[in-house]
Design a protein around this motif. Sequence first.
Motif, PDB file in Angstrom:
ATOM      1  N   ARG A   1       0.805  -1.158   0.000  1.00  0.00           N
ATOM      2  CA  ARG A   1       0.000   0.000   0.000  1.00  0.00           C
ATOM      3  C   ARG A   1       0.859   1.236   0.000  1.00  0.00           C
ATOM      4  O   ARG A   1       1.928   1.263   0.567  1.00  0.00           O
ATOM      5  N   GLY A   2       0.331   2.278  -0.606  1.00  0.00           N
ATOM      6  CA  GLY A   2       0.864   3.615  -0.415  1.00  0.00           C
ATOM      7  C   GLY A   2       0.108   4.282   0.712  1.00  0.00           C
ATOM      8  O   GLY A   2      -0.687   3.659   1.402  1.00  0.00           O
ATOM      9  N   GLY A   3       0.374   5.590   0.865  1.00  0.00           N
ATOM     10  CA  GLY A   3      -0.412   6.353   1.833  1.00  0.00           C
ATOM     11  C   GLY A   3       0.411   6.929   2.959  1.00  0.00           C
ATOM     12  O   GLY A   3       1.554   7.302   2.772  1.00  0.00           O
ATOM     13  N   PHE A   4      -0.214   6.992   4.160  1.00  0.00           N
ATOM     14  CA  PHE A   4       0.386   7.595   5.348  1.00  0.00           C
ATOM     15  C   PHE A   4       0.834   9.026   5.050  1.00  0.00           C
ATOM     16  O   PHE A   4       1.998   9.383   5.120  1.00  0.00           O
ATOM     17  N   PHE A   5      -0.208   9.814   4.715  1.00  0.00           N
ATOM     18  CA  PHE A   5      -0.013  11.178   4.236  1.00  0.00           C
ATOM     19  C   PHE A   5      -0.276  12.240   5.289  1.00  0.00           C
ATOM     20  O   PHE A   5      -0.324  13.419   4.967  1.00  0.00           O
TER      21      PHE A   5
ATOM     22  N   ASP B   1       4.839  17.376  10.194  1.00  0.00           N
ATOM     23  CA  ASP B   1       6.249  17.724  10.036  1.00  0.00           C
ATOM     24  C   ASP B   1       6.646  17.731   8.547  1.00  0.00           C
ATOM     25  O   ASP B   1       6.446  16.741   7.836  1.00  0.00           O
ATOM     26  N   PRO B   2       7.206  18.845   8.061  1.00  0.00           N
ATOM     27  CA  PRO B   2       7.508  18.963   6.621  1.00  0.00           C
ATOM     28  C   PRO B   2       8.467  17.877   6.126  1.00  0.00           C
ATOM     29  O   PRO B   2       8.299  17.349   5.027  1.00  0.00           O
ATOM     30  N   HIS B   3       9.457  17.545   6.943  1.00  0.00           N
ATOM     31  CA  HIS B   3      10.414  16.519   6.530  1.00  0.00           C
ATOM     32  C   HIS B   3       9.712  15.165   6.358  1.00  0.00           C
ATOM     33  O   HIS B   3       9.926  14.461   5.368  1.00  0.00           O
ATOM     34  N   ALA B   4       8.839  14.840   7.315  1.00  0.00           N
ATOM     35  CA  ALA B   4       8.096  13.578   7.225  1.00  0.00           C
ATOM     36  C   ALA B   4       7.172  13.582   6.011  1.00  0.00           C
ATOM     37  O   ALA B   4       6.961  12.543   5.374  1.00  0.00           O
ATOM     38  N   ARG B   5       6.647  14.746   5.676  1.00  0.00           N
ATOM     39  CA  ARG B   5       5.755  14.815   4.516  1.00  0.00           C
ATOM     40  C   ARG B   5       6.523  14.564   3.220  1.00  0.00           C
ATOM     41  O   ARG B   5       6.050  13.844   2.331  1.00  0.00           O
ATOM     42  N   VAL B   6       7.717  15.129   3.129  1.00  0.00           N
ATOM     43  CA  VAL B   6       8.538  14.901   1.930  1.00  0.00           C
ATOM     44  C   VAL B   6       8.906  13.420   1.829  1.00  0.00           C
ATOM     45  O   VAL B   6       8.829  12.815   0.751  1.00  0.00           O
ATOM     46  N   GLN B   7       9.255  12.831   2.966  1.00  0.00           N
ATOM     47  CA  GLN B   7       9.583  11.398   2.956  1.00  0.00           C
ATOM     48  C   GLN B   7       8.393  10.564   2.479  1.00  0.00           C
ATOM     49  O   GLN B   7       8.562   9.611   1.716  1.00  0.00           O
ATOM     50  N   ALA B   8       7.186  10.929   2.948  1.00  0.00           N
ATOM     51  CA  ALA B   8       5.993  10.169   2.565  1.00  0.00           C
ATOM     52  C   ALA B   8       5.742  10.279   1.057  1.00  0.00           C
ATOM     53  O   ALA B   8       5.422   9.287   0.392  1.00  0.00           O
ATOM     54  N   ILE B   9       5.899  11.480   0.531  1.00  0.00           N
ATOM     55  CA  ILE B   9       5.689  11.661  -0.909  1.00  0.00           C
ATOM     56  C   ILE B   9       6.712  10.836  -1.699  1.00  0.00           C
ATOM     57  O   ILE B   9       6.368  10.131  -2.660  1.00  0.00           O
ATOM     58  N   ASP B  10       7.971  10.907  -1.267  1.00  0.00           N
ATOM     59  CA  ASP B  10       9.020  10.144  -1.956  1.00  0.00           C
ATOM     60  C   ASP B  10       8.723   8.648  -1.905  1.00  0.00           C
ATOM     61  O   ASP B  10       8.871   7.934  -2.906  1.00  0.00           O
ATOM     62  N   ASP B  11       8.304   8.168  -0.739  1.00  0.00           N
ATOM     63  CA  ASP B  11       8.027   6.744  -0.603  1.00  0.00           C
ATOM     64  C   ASP B  11       6.845   6.341  -1.482  1.00  0.00           C
ATOM     65  O   ASP B  11       6.835   5.261  -2.082  1.00  0.00           O
ATOM     66  N   ASN B  12       5.869   7.207  -1.595  1.00  0.00           N
ATOM     67  CA  ASN B  12       4.715   6.892  -2.447  1.00  0.00           C
ATOM     68  C   ASN B  12       5.104   6.926  -3.934  1.00  0.00           C
ATOM     69  O   ASN B  12       4.547   6.164  -4.724  1.00  0.00           O
TER      70      ASN B  12
ATOM     71  N   ALA C   1      -8.337  18.402   9.418  1.00  0.00           N
ATOM     72  CA  ALA C   1      -7.060  18.887   8.890  1.00  0.00           C
ATOM     73  C   ALA C   1      -6.231  17.730   8.347  1.00  0.00           C
ATOM     74  O   ALA C   1      -5.554  17.860   7.312  1.00  0.00           O
ATOM     75  N   ALA C   2      -6.282  16.587   9.022  1.00  0.00           N
ATOM     76  CA  ALA C   2      -5.526  15.424   8.541  1.00  0.00           C
ATOM     77  C   ALA C   2      -6.038  14.993   7.167  1.00  0.00           C
ATOM     78  O   ALA C   2      -5.253  14.643   6.275  1.00  0.00           O
ATOM     79  N   ARG C   3      -7.360  15.041   6.991  1.00  0.00           N
ATOM     80  CA  ARG C   3      -7.922  14.658   5.688  1.00  0.00           C
ATOM     81  C   ARG C   3      -7.497  15.655   4.607  1.00  0.00           C
ATOM     82  O   ARG C   3      -7.257  15.271   3.456  1.00  0.00           O
ATOM     83  N   GLU C   4      -7.378  16.914   4.976  1.00  0.00           N
ATOM     84  CA  GLU C   4      -6.927  17.907   3.985  1.00  0.00           C
ATOM     85  C   GLU C   4      -5.472  17.665   3.571  1.00  0.00           C
ATOM     86  O   GLU C   4      -5.106  17.886   2.420  1.00  0.00           O
ATOM     87  N   ARG C   5      -4.657  17.206   4.513  1.00  0.00           N
ATOM     88  CA  ARG C   5      -3.267  16.911   4.152  1.00  0.00           C
ATOM     89  C   ARG C   5      -3.193  15.726   3.191  1.00  0.00           C
ATOM     90  O   ARG C   5      -2.298  15.653   2.343  1.00  0.00           O
ATOM     91  N   ILE C   6      -4.164  14.803   3.304  1.00  0.00           N
ATOM     92  CA  ILE C   6      -4.231  13.700   2.337  1.00  0.00           C
ATOM     93  C   ILE C   6      -4.504  14.261   0.941  1.00  0.00           C
ATOM     94  O   ILE C   6      -3.868  13.864  -0.050  1.00  0.00           O
ATOM     95  N   ALA C   7      -5.440  15.188   0.859  1.00  0.00           N
ATOM     96  CA  ALA C   7      -5.762  15.787  -0.439  1.00  0.00           C
ATOM     97  C   ALA C   7      -4.540  16.468  -1.048  1.00  0.00           C
ATOM     98  O   ALA C   7      -4.291  16.374  -2.262  1.00  0.00           O
ATOM     99  N   GLU C   8      -3.757  17.154  -0.208  1.00  0.00           N
ATOM    100  CA  GLU C   8      -2.541  17.816  -0.710  1.00  0.00           C
ATOM    101  C   GLU C   8      -1.561  16.797  -1.289  1.00  0.00           C
ATOM    102  O   GLU C   8      -0.961  17.026  -2.346  1.00  0.00           O
TER     103      GLU C   8
END
Lengths: 264, 264
Positions: free
Chosen positions: A54-58, A62-73, A104-111
């Motif tokens: 699965r992908g996900g975990f968006f 934390d900006p660094h964690a967000r970049v890591q999540a995008i890269d992993d996806n 707010a968490a759901r909005e970060r998924i949309a981003e």
Amino acid sequence: MTVKQLSMPELAEACTDLGVRGIGLWRAPVQEYGLEATAKLLRDRGLAVTTLCRGGFFTAIDPHARVQAIDDNRRAIDEAAALGTDTLVLVSGGLPPGSSDLHAARERIAEALAELAPYAHERGVRLAIEPLHPMYAADRCVVSTLTQALDLAERFPADQVGVCVDTYHVWWDDRAPAEIARAGRGGRLHAFQLADWTTPLPEGVLNGRGQLGDGAIDLRAWRELVDAAGYAGPVEVELFNDELWGRDGREVLTETADRYREHA
Amino acid sequence: MTVKQLSMPELAEACTDLGVRGIGLWRAPVQEYGLEATAKLLRDRGLAVTTLCRGGFFTAIDPHARVQAIDDNRRAIDEAAALGTDTLVLVSGGLPPGSSDLHAARERIAEALAELAPYAHERGVRLAIEPLHPMYAADRCVVSTLTQALDLAERFPADQVGVCVDTYHVWWDDRAPAEIARAGRGGRLHAFQLADWTTPLPEGVLNGRGQLGDGAIDLRAWRELVDAAGYAGPVEVELFNDELWGRDGREVLTETADRYREHA
């Protein structure tokens, strides 16, 4: 995952012997056996990869964690393309530590979807948002209903973002039948998975998904709902179940195929 | 139930010492201490009984079991009246063995309410349908959302049947805020309970309700929602928690009151 005790070659052979023509895969066993090796193994046997999980975990703040999540996806999308499946299933992520803001968490998924959907589309991969049962809202997935999943998906083109319907997660929801029809009308029914609901739930509530026919869910009714919604894709059986994992994998696979015919 | 390790007299004394003016009671401890004795004990101390938990379990198909359930609920109503509370909380019941028909089970609840609501009304008792978290849909309560609870309640007069909102059960539901407003407009917000959501959930998922402030729920936001809906009744804290039950009951009660002031 239903028979994770089988190695990739054992799984491929058992599916061939049973007449099962496609397999939904998880990333970890694929990485363990090797991405190219898995693709070749299944291709040589004429086995399709139905979805990659699965992908996900968006939902990290934390900006660094967000970049890591995008890269992993992005890597997950690449892996899906390499395996020849058109669908990556997404488990969207829970609340970050200390936060109680589901919206707010759901909005970060949309981003995150806005970044990933075009990347996936270029590689022939659709993203399928899987709503998880509300008992996972805090720690795994803030998308708890098919309604929420479709509200998110519909911000994007249908051939880029759709939904994955798993009976285990939606069976309790009296709105889900209408939402399956909505997903079908919109061309967003990208994956369909079966598991039964058995009680008592085990500690942590992760590995107690019931074998088909052992639980409370009218599986055939749900299969007929996705049929009526125009779904013509594969039906996956995804069981996280310590008892099944402790048994002989080929026996579990055979039982599961029998149960599928009987109950779905 | 939050401090079930306390005897009824200990509970009454601890509440008095803390300035807590009302107590929500469960039937079993009341029966153990004696119905009349409990009523007298609390009356003498000037303590109100906020609600009685619980009636319900209306979903049996077997006619004999249905008659037994109605009879038992009549007794629960009588007990509520004897204790001087105007609210009996209902946990509606799960799927009967072998059934997977959630809709039919919900209709059987409506049939039972039709029998019980007038009986309760004659004794000055309102019935409060409590939606339970969807993880209990199979084995405890097929009413999983506030929407479903209100759809059921609205078949009856508002002074006979309303709802009980417990944050533990509804916190994940993005429709619940609007449904709280609907309940308030209709005069059906009959009880409000707080518990926090902590993970991992324990086996059986019954006794893992979090102490206020320990979990994922924005308790103050929910309290403000019921305030805005016109709720002026008591706020109960109902924690089923093995760890809290293992501690000194007075200490837990004091902590709970402190947490309430801090988080709700």
